[in-house]
Scaffold this motif. Structure first.
Motif, PDB file in Angstrom:
ATOM      1  N   PRO A 239      11.826   1.533  15.297  1.00  0.00           N
ATOM      2  CA  PRO A 239      10.874   2.511  15.830  1.00  0.00           C
ATOM      3  C   PRO A 239       9.697   1.847  16.541  1.00  0.00           C
ATOM      4  O   PRO A 239       9.175   0.835  16.075  1.00  0.00           O
ATOM      5  N   ILE A 240       9.287   2.442  17.644  1.00  0.00           N
ATOM      6  CA  ILE A 240       8.208   1.893  18.465  1.00  0.00           C
ATOM      7  C   ILE A 240       6.882   1.908  17.717  1.00  0.00           C
ATOM      8  O   ILE A 240       5.983   1.139  17.993  1.00  0.00           O
ATOM      9  N   ARG A 241       6.775   2.771  16.704  1.00  0.00           N
ATOM     10  CA  ARG A 241       5.531   2.885  15.955  1.00  0.00           C
ATOM     11  C   ARG A 241       5.098   1.587  15.301  1.00  0.00           C
ATOM     12  O   ARG A 241       3.917   1.365  15.091  1.00  0.00           O
ATOM     13  N   LEU A 242       6.071   0.745  14.963  1.00  0.00           N
ATOM     14  CA  LEU A 242       5.715  -0.486  14.273  1.00  0.00           C
ATOM     15  C   LEU A 242       4.899  -1.402  15.171  1.00  0.00           C
ATOM     16  O   LEU A 242       4.221  -2.295  14.695  1.00  0.00           O
TER      17      LEU A 242
END
Lengths: 306, 278
Positions: B120-123
Motif C-alpha cells: 500500500p502507498i500509505r506506508l
C-alpha cells in the motif's frame, strides 16, 4: 544487433509517464520512509544515521513496545474476524447467487455491494448512530424481539469495541469476496458441472467436492487481499473512535498507531523517525504475509485448466 | 443445463439473499429517512418514514449554511476526475507497451509496476509528506492528484495489459501496413477496443479515491482543499449533538456515490465477471 535494430523510442514514450509518476510517488517515498526509519535527529536538529536504534526503541522500550504489540494483536484479531466471518459469508452468498436461473440475481448482487462503495466516514458514523444507546435503534430493535438485556454500548466497552468494529468492516466489505468468488464460480465450465451431475453429484456435495476445489485459487487471492487491506486499515477506527482508538486503546491497530506517532495527538508530539520505524515494521509484516502467500500457499494450490 | 431446482430450495435461496440485502441496505435507509425528520421525530420513532407531520428540512439547512459542501464537492470532483484521467491514460499507455512489444526487461518492468498492487502507498506517507512540503504542494489538489495517480496505476496497468493481449494482432499489423505510427495504432485502434476494460478500471480506481480520508487529512486539510469525505468527517465532528445536521450531512455524502454506482454497476459487474467469459 543494435546496429540493425533502431531504438524503439515509442516504447519508452509509452512507459515513461506511468513509470515516472509511480516511481516518484510510490517507490521513492517507500524507500525514503524505510531509510528514514534508520535515522534520528540530534538535539540541534541534525539528521544522523542511527542504524536499527529506532527499531530497538520500538521493540525494546516498554513505552513503545507495549503499544506496538497491543496494536499488532488487535490488528491480528481484526484480520481473524474478517477471515472467519467475511470470507465464508462472501463465499456462501456467491454460491447461492450463482444458482442457475435464479431470478433477481442482478438486484441482490447490486444491493449487497452497496456498502462497499460507501466511504468509511459514512459507514463509521452510520453504525455509531445505530449502535448509540441514546438514539436507540439497536436497543429498540432488540427490545422488539424481547432480547433487550443483550444490548450493551458495544463501541464503548473495551471488551467488545474491537470485535464490533471488525464486524462493521465485514458488513462493509463482504461484497468484494462475494463478487470475486461469483466470477470464479461462473468460470467453471458447464461440462464439468454436467459430468458431476451424470455421476449423481448434486447440491451440497457438488459444491464441496467439485466447485470448492476449483475456486480455491480465488479464495487464496481474497485472503491475501483481506490481509493487506486489514494490516493497512486506519479510516474506520479513526472515524469511529478517533486517533486515540478508544476506549483505552482497545481498538488501536497499526494504522492508527502510525498516525498518532507520526503526527502526534493532543499532548504527544509527532515523531517522523519513530513513525517511519512503524511504517517499516508494517512494511515487513505485509511483505511477510505476501511472501507466505506467494511461496507457501499459491504454489501449492492446484490449478485446473479447462 | 443443470437439473431444475426444487421450489423449496429456490425459496430458501431467495430468503437468504433477501435477508442479507436487508442487512446491507438497512443502515443506509435509516440514515436517509431520518435526515428528513424533525429532531423530535428522529428520537421518538427512528423507523418511521418521513411524513407531512414529522417532515423537517432543518438538517439540510444547517449543512448548507455551515459547511461549505459545494466547495468540498467540487474539490472531490476535480481530484477524482483528474486522477482518473491520468490513471487511465498513463496506465493504458504502459499496458500497451508491456503487452504489445517484446523488449529487454519487459517482465521485470511488469513486476516492478505490479509491486504497488500488494504494497500500500500509505506506508510511504512520511516521505510523501516531506516531498510535498519541500515542493510547496501541501494543501493543493495537485498533491492529491499525483498521489492518487500513483496509487491507481499498478492495478490499472495490470488489468489493461491483460485485456490488450486479446486485441487481434492482424488488426494492428494491418494498421502498420497502412503506415500508421505506433502512437496512432494505440490511440485510434487499440484504445477504442478496450473501452469496456477502461470503464471497469475507472470504477475500481474511482471509489477508493472518492472515499479516501488518509491523504486529504494529511496532505490537504486546509479549508479550501477539503474533499467531501474529509469535509463530512470534520463537519460531523463539530456537530456531533446536532442529529439533524449529522444525518443530513451523511445523506448528502451517500447520494452522489450511490447514483454513480447505480449508473455504473452493470459495467462494474461485467468487468469483474469478464474473466469468467473466456
Amino acid at each position: 544487433m543494435a546496429a540493425r535494430k533502431p531504438v524503439r523510442w515509442h516504447i519508452a514514450v509509452f512507459l515513461a509517464p506511468a513509470v515516472a509518476v509511480y516511481t516518484a510517488l510510490m517507490i521513492i517515498p517507500l524507500f525514503g520512509t524505510l531509510l528514514q526509519s534508520l535515522m534520528n535527529e540530534t538535539d540541534d536538529g541534525e539528521r544522523v544515521f542511527v542504524g536499527l536504534q529506532n527499531f530497538a526503541t520500538l521493540f525494546g522500550d516498554a513505552l513503545w513496545s507495549d503499544a506496538f504489540w497491543n496494536a499488532l494483536g488487535n490488528n491480528t484479531w481484526f484480520f481473524v474476524i474478517h477471515m472467519l466471518v467475511q470470507n465464508p459469508i462472501g463465499i456462501a452468498l456467491a454460491a447461492i447467487l450463482s444458482t442457475p436461473r435464479l431470478r433477481m440475481a442482478a438486484f441482490y448482487r447490486t444491493a449487497i455491494f452497496i456498502p462497499t462503495i460507501l466511504s468509511f466516514v459514512i459507514v463509521g458514523f452510520v453504525w455509531k448512530l445505530i449502535l448509540s444507546p441514546i438514539w436507540g435503534i439497536a436497543p429498540g430493535m432488540l427490545d422488539a424481539v424481547g432480547l433487550k438485556m443483550l444490548f450493551a454500548p458495544w463501541l464503548g466497552k473495551e471488551e467488545y469495541a474491537l470485535t464490533t468494529l471488525a464486524l462493521i468492516s465485514v458488513w462493509q466489505f463482504v461484497g468484494i469476496p462475494m463478487m470475486l468468488i461469483y466470477a470464479a464460480l461462473l468460470s467453471i465450465p458447464d461440462e464439468v458441472i454436467e459430468a458431476a451431475e451424470m455421476d449423481g453429484i448434486t447440491g451440497w456435495s457438488q459444491f464441496w467436492k467439485i466447485k470448492l476445489p476449483l475456486i480455491l485459487p480465488a479464495i487464496g487471492i481474497i485472503s491475501i487481499l483481506t490481509f493487506v487491506g486489514n494490516f493497512n486499515a486506519f479510516d474506520l477506527i479513526y472515524v469511529a473512535q478517533g486517533a486515540l482508538a478508544g476506549p483505552d486503546f482497545s481498538t488501536d491497530i497499526l494504522g492508527t498507531f502510525l498516525y498518532r506517532t507520526f503526527f502526534g495527538f493532543q499532548l504527544q508530539l509527532g515523531d517522523p523517525y519513530m513513525g517511519s520505524a512503524i511504517a517499516g515494521a508494517m512494511f515487513g509484516i505485509i511483505l511477510l504475509g505476501v511472501c507466505i502467500y506467494l511461496f507457501g500457499i499459491q504454489t501449492r494450490l492446484r490449478r485446473y485448466q479447462f | 443445463m443443470s437439473a431444475r431446482l426444487s421450489p423449496a430450495r429456490t425459496i430458501a435461496a431467495h430468503a437468504v439473499l433477501l435477508t442479507y440485502t436487508l442487512i446491507a441496505l438497512f443502515p443506509v435507509f435509516v440514515i436517509v429517512i431520518n435526515s428528513f425528520k424533525s429532531r423530535k421525530a428522529i428520537f421518538a420513532d427512528p423507523l418511521a418514514l418521513p411524513m407531512p407531520g414529522n417532515f423537517d428540512w432543518v438538517g439540510y439547512e444547517t449543512v448548507l449554511k455551515q459547511g461549505d459542501f459545494f466547495l468540498y464537492f467540487q474539490n472531490s470532483l476535480i481530484v477524482t476526475v483528474a486522477s482518473l484521467f491520468f490513471v487511465l491514460l498513463f496506465g493504458a499507455m504502459a499496458a500497451f507497451a508491456l503487452s504489445e512489444y517484446r523488449f529487454k526487461g519487459n517482465t521485470l518492468m511488469g513486476l516492478y509496476l505490479a509491486l504497488g498492487i500488494m504494497i500500500p502507498i500509505r506506508l510511504g506517507t512520511v516521505a510523501i509528506l516531506e516531498m510535498m512540503v519541500a515542493s510547496g504542494l501541501v494543501n493543493t489538489l495537485t498533491a492529491l492528484v499525483l498521489v492518487y495517480t500513483a496509487q491507481g496505476l499498478p492495478l490499472a496497468v495490470f488489468i489493461l495489459a491483460e485485456f490488450m493481449k486479446s486485441v487481434s494482432d492482424d488488426l494492428k499489423n494491418a494498421g502498420r501496413i497502412d503506415g500508421l505510427s505506433e502512437y496512432r495504432i494505440f490511440f485510434s485502434l487499440v484504445l477504442p477496443l478496450v473501452r469496456p476494460a477502461m470503464a471497469t478500471v475507472a470504477v475500481f480506481t474511482m471509489i477508493p479515491i472518492w472515499n479516501d480520508l488518509w491523504f486529504p487529512l494529511i496532505l490537504a486539510p486546509a479549508e479550501e482543499t477539503k474533499t467531501v469525505t474529509l469535509g463530512a468527517q470534520v463537519f460531523i465532528g463539530q456537530f456531533v449533538t446536532n442529529w439533524n445536521a449529522v444525518l443530513a450531512a451523511l445523506s448528502l455524502a451517500i447520494v452522489p456515490v450511490l447514483i454513480l454506482y447505480l449508473i455504473s454497476s452493470r459495467q462494474l459487474i461485467r468487468g469483474i465477471t469478464a474473466g469468467a467469459v473466456k
